[in-house]
Design an enzyme around this catalytic site. Structure first.
Site, PDB file in Angstrom:
ATOM      1  N   ASP A 424       3.028   8.397  66.190  1.00  0.00           N
ATOM      2  CA  ASP A 424       2.420   9.626  65.689  1.00  0.00           C
ATOM      3  C   ASP A 424       3.502  10.385  64.919  1.00  0.00           C
ATOM      4  O   ASP A 424       4.697  10.212  65.182  1.00  0.00           O
ATOM      5  CB  ASP A 424       1.919  10.462  66.866  1.00  0.00           C
ATOM      6  CG  ASP A 424       1.473  11.838  66.433  1.00  0.00           C
ATOM      7  OD1 ASP A 424       0.616  11.929  65.535  1.00  0.00           O
ATOM      8  OD2 ASP A 424       2.002  12.824  66.984  1.00  0.00           O
ATOM      9  N   ASP A 630       2.540  12.555  71.394  1.00  0.00           N
ATOM     10  CA  ASP A 630       2.896  13.682  72.256  1.00  0.00           C
ATOM     11  C   ASP A 630       1.784  14.710  72.423  1.00  0.00           C
ATOM     12  O   ASP A 630       1.905  15.634  73.220  1.00  0.00           O
ATOM     13  CB  ASP A 630       4.137  14.398  71.697  1.00  0.00           C
ATOM     14  CG  ASP A 630       3.814  15.238  70.466  1.00  0.00           C
ATOM     15  OD1 ASP A 630       2.975  14.790  69.647  1.00  0.00           O
ATOM     16  OD2 ASP A 630       4.392  16.326  70.330  1.00  0.00           O
ATOM     17  N   ASP A 634      -3.474  12.544  70.614  1.00  0.00           N
ATOM     18  CA  ASP A 634      -2.943  11.180  70.714  1.00  0.00           C
ATOM     19  C   ASP A 634      -3.414  10.466  71.977  1.00  0.00           C
ATOM     20  O   ASP A 634      -3.275   9.242  72.089  1.00  0.00           O
ATOM     21  CB  ASP A 634      -1.407  11.194  70.720  1.00  0.00           C
ATOM     22  CG  ASP A 634      -0.828  11.807  69.459  1.00  0.00           C
ATOM     23  OD1 ASP A 634      -1.371  11.533  68.379  1.00  0.00           O
ATOM     24  OD2 ASP A 634       0.158  12.561  69.559  1.00  0.00           O
TER      25      ASP A 634
END
Length: 743
Positions: A424, A630, A634
């Site tokens: 990410d 995080d 996600d």
């Protein structure tokens, strides 16, 4: 009632067959949904329904098969002292056993004509057989009552057979001639076998205790007392007495006792023991602090928010303990082999005995007994049983010391097999702490310019309810005192990864990315559209602020790449891992960040659903995929990936969805985690190879396969020594993992 998970100590296990028996007996208790025994650290992880299965029932079930389940938390907390006592007693038994065995060995080998030789050896052997080695016979007898076997069964049968055969020839010295038994006196074999195995157990226990050092080190970080203010007075109390909401005083040089936030003061705090970050962090009013970290320079006042087993340290210890007690996929195969190992060895021993006795009768009964006893003694299921869990314990402990938490052994094994790691962007590759560079207001609308303070207050109040990093950046930039303003927000709605909306006063606000605003058909002036396109080309993120479906401002937001991200991506590629990036941001921003990080492929403007679909797509192509993130957005992708990796600086939901947690939130730790996992799996393979190789080679040799060709026959004493040191070698190899460089 919800099932609970508890970790208990088990006393009396000597091999994997014991662990299997404890697993079986606990699994058979009504209300127990999971029983996972870790032979290496002598613990069991039990998941059970307290309404159907009481702790006492668990204790009684284990007790019936000859072991002790320790459920008392106080006794478990005193594990170091109890282990020291066990080691001390094992050392006493070992020394005393050798003190009696050595004279028997000397008499047997070097003084063949001593008067009453057999009787003297019998007297010296009795303390070893019936006292120092009694545990082997007691446990073997208890197992026999349940028609089960373990390592103690082999030792008891082997040494017991040698002793009883010798006893018969001592009491009836002339019987051997008429019965063709041979003049077999093997007291030295019986006592030296037991002595060597006691030596092996002692060395194994001592080495095994070191494998648990990482958890002990974590436990030692905890604080025993705290200084709290109650009734206006500062007093020192036990950490167990600290309550939620307590005001705690931390002086320079003192440890922060529990988790909470600072209310007064400013200081540097060393968080290296939790995050692995060596540089102290400045803490001031409003900042979160973690229990067990070290306050360095100034005095702080804090409010206790997490106490007892809810602190970060307690949860880390719990995660490490559960991970160390988990089973790697390869362990299932090993357990299956170990479960039939002892019965198979007993059959091989019996066949060895009958083969020599029936096909080579001229060699006599003594020869047949010697080979059968050697087979029983040399076989070592312990080495098989210790191969995987000892390496897992050391490897996960090593990872924990570097701020890497691996939740279970399966994740560790799968981690080594990853082909692709998907990162990410925000908070993973970048700092996740975006800053607003500028807010461009709609200057063509005088009402907007006149009401900038009112709009700012509304935006700050609405964004206060959002968890997105951009929300914090907007609040910080607008610098509006929230006071009670946030309570006037109504009809708050959040679309994960896109934007938020809510009413403030009589107005309805929509705050989010361009696609979010477009979805509500909000009108945008030409001036703001041109500004938006300009800053996006410069790799800024844009957040639109709309009031009553009319965009009144555009915020330009930037997020810098973390210092170690590019180096980590390069290292992953060198290790043979493909690296991709997913982001909810624009193509321009994603392209710039990917370029800086050295990532060749990225997907921009990806929603949480699209991130999950991307993981599925790559998995469908045959790749093993890891996902690193995080945020809340996600978590679906983290849960779907073969291995989910969460940054410890992220949200609780992301951390719960992941199997590996990087406490510091640094991608360099991801590389370290991969290297440690590869080292651990390599060590497991080495251990298993040695354990299988040892048994495959040693059992035929003990059975006398070389005797017809070379005249070599393995002495049972040598077999006992070989068996003892095979287990020690496996544990020692696992321990060496702790000191290997992470390269």
């Amino acid at each position: 009632m919800k099932a609970v998970k508890e970790i208990y100590k088990v006393e009396g296990m000597s091999c994997t067959a014991c662990a299997g028996s404890v697993t079986s007996i606990l699994s058979a208790v009504e209300g127990v949904s999971l029983a996972n025994v870790n032979f290496a650290n002598q613990t069991v992880l039990v998941e059970f329904d307290p309404e159907k299965a009481s702790v006492k029932e668990l204790e009684e079930a284990v007790s019936r098969i000859g072991y002790r389940l320790i459920t008392d938390k106080n006794l478990m907390a005193d594990e170091d002292a109890r282990e020291a006592r066990r080691l001390r007693q094992a050392r006493i038994n070992l020394i005393a056993s050798f003190a009696f065995a050595l004279p028997v060995f000397i008499i047997s080998m070097f003084i063949p004509h001593l008067i009453y030789r057999s009787w003297i050896m019998l007297l010296l052997s009795c303390p070893v057989i019936f006292w120092f080695g009694r545990e082997f016979f007691v446990i073997a007898f208890k197992r026999a009552r349940f028609l089960s076997t373990n390592m103690d069964t082999l030792v008891a049968l082997g040494s017991g057979t040698a002793f009883l055969f010798s006893l018969y020839n001592t009491v009836f010295p002339n019987a051997h001639g008429s019965m063709g038994m041979g003049s077999g006196i093997y007291y030295e074999a019986a006592v030296v076998i037991i002595s060597f195995i006691l030596l092996g157990r002692y060395l194994e226990e001592r080495a095994r205790s070191k494998t648990y050092a990482a958890v002990r080190k974590l436990m030692d970080l905890g604080v025993k007392t705290a200084r709290v203010i109650r009734n206006g007075e500062e007093k020192e109390i036990l950490i167990s007495k600290v309550r939620l909401g307590d005001v705690i005083v931390i002086h320079p040089g003192g440890k922060i006792p529990v988790d909470g936030h600072v209310t007064e003061g400013e200081s540097l705090v060393d968080e290296s023991m939790i995050t692995g970050e060596s540089i102290p962090v400045i803490k001031k009013a409003g900042d979160q602090v973690i229990g067990a970290t070290l306050n360095q320079t100034g005095s702080l006042l804090m409010i206790a928010e997490q106490v007892g087993d809810q602190t970060v340290l307690s949860r880390i210890i719990r995660l490490v303990q559960e991970a160390q007690g988990s089973r790697a996929p390869v362990q299932k195969t090993v357990d299956l082999i170990a479960s039939v190992f002892v019965p198979v060895v007993m059959i091989v021993s019996l066949m060895t005995f009958l083969t020599w006795l029936l096909f080579f009768p001229s060699l006599g009964l003594a020869h047949a007994i010697t080979t059968a006893v050697s087979v029983l003694i040399i076989a070592c299921p312990c080495a098989l049983g210790l191969a995987t869990p000892t390496a897992i314990i050391v490897g996960m402990g090593k990872a924990a010391e570097h701020g890497i938490l691996i939740k279970d052994a399966q994740s560790l094994e799968t981690f080594c097999k990853l082909d692709l790691i998907v990162l990410d962007k925000t908070g993973t590759i970048t700092t996740g702490k975006p800053t607003v560079s500028e807010i461009k207001w709609d200057e063509s609308n005088p009402k907007v310019i006149d009401d900038i303070p009112g709009i700012s207050a509304a935006v700050a109040a609405i964004e206060w309810r959002s968890e997105h990093p951009y929300a914090g950046a907007l609040i910080e930039y607008l610098n509006v005192p929230l006071n009670a303003g946030n309570n006037t927000v109504g009809d708050f709605e959040s679309t994960t990864g896109k934007g938020v909306s809510g009413t403030y006063g009589e107005d309805r606000y929509h705050i989010g990315n361009p696609s979010y605003i477009t979805g509500y058909d909000c009108r945008v002036s030409e001036e703001l559209l041109l500004y938006s396109e300009l800053v996006r080309k410069q790799a800024f993120s844009v957040v639109y602020i709309a009031r009553n479906l009319k965009v009144v401002a555009v915020a330009a937001i930037s997020d810098s790449i973390k210092p170690g991200s590019a180096g980590a991506v390069k290292a992953l590629k060198e290790l043979g891992i493909e690296v991709h990036m997913l982001s909810g941001d624009s193509v321009a921003i994603s392209s710039q960040i990917a370029s800086k990080a050295g990532i060749d492929y990225f997907k921009a403007e990806a929603s949480p659903l699209e991130k999950s679909e991307y993981i599925k797509l790559k998995q469908a192509s045959g790749l093993k995929v890891g996902m690193v993130g995080d945020g809340i957005n996600d978590s679906p992708a983290l849960a779907l990936a073969d291995v989910g990796i969460a940054m410890g600086t992220g949200t609780d939901i992301a951390i719960e969805s992941a199997q590996i947690i990087l406490l510091k939130g640094d991608l360099a730790k991801l590389v370290m985690a991969l290297k440690i996992s590869r080292q651990t799996v390599r060590t497991i393979r080495q251990n298993l190879f040695w354990a299988f190789f040892y048994n495959v080679i040693s059992i035929p040799v003990a059975a006398g396969i070389l005797f017809p060709l070379t005249g070599f026959l393995l002495n049972p004493m040598v077999a006992g020594a070989a068996m003892a040191f095979s287990s020690v070698s496996v544990v020692s190899n696992s321990l060496s993992l702790k000191n290997r460089k992470i390269t």
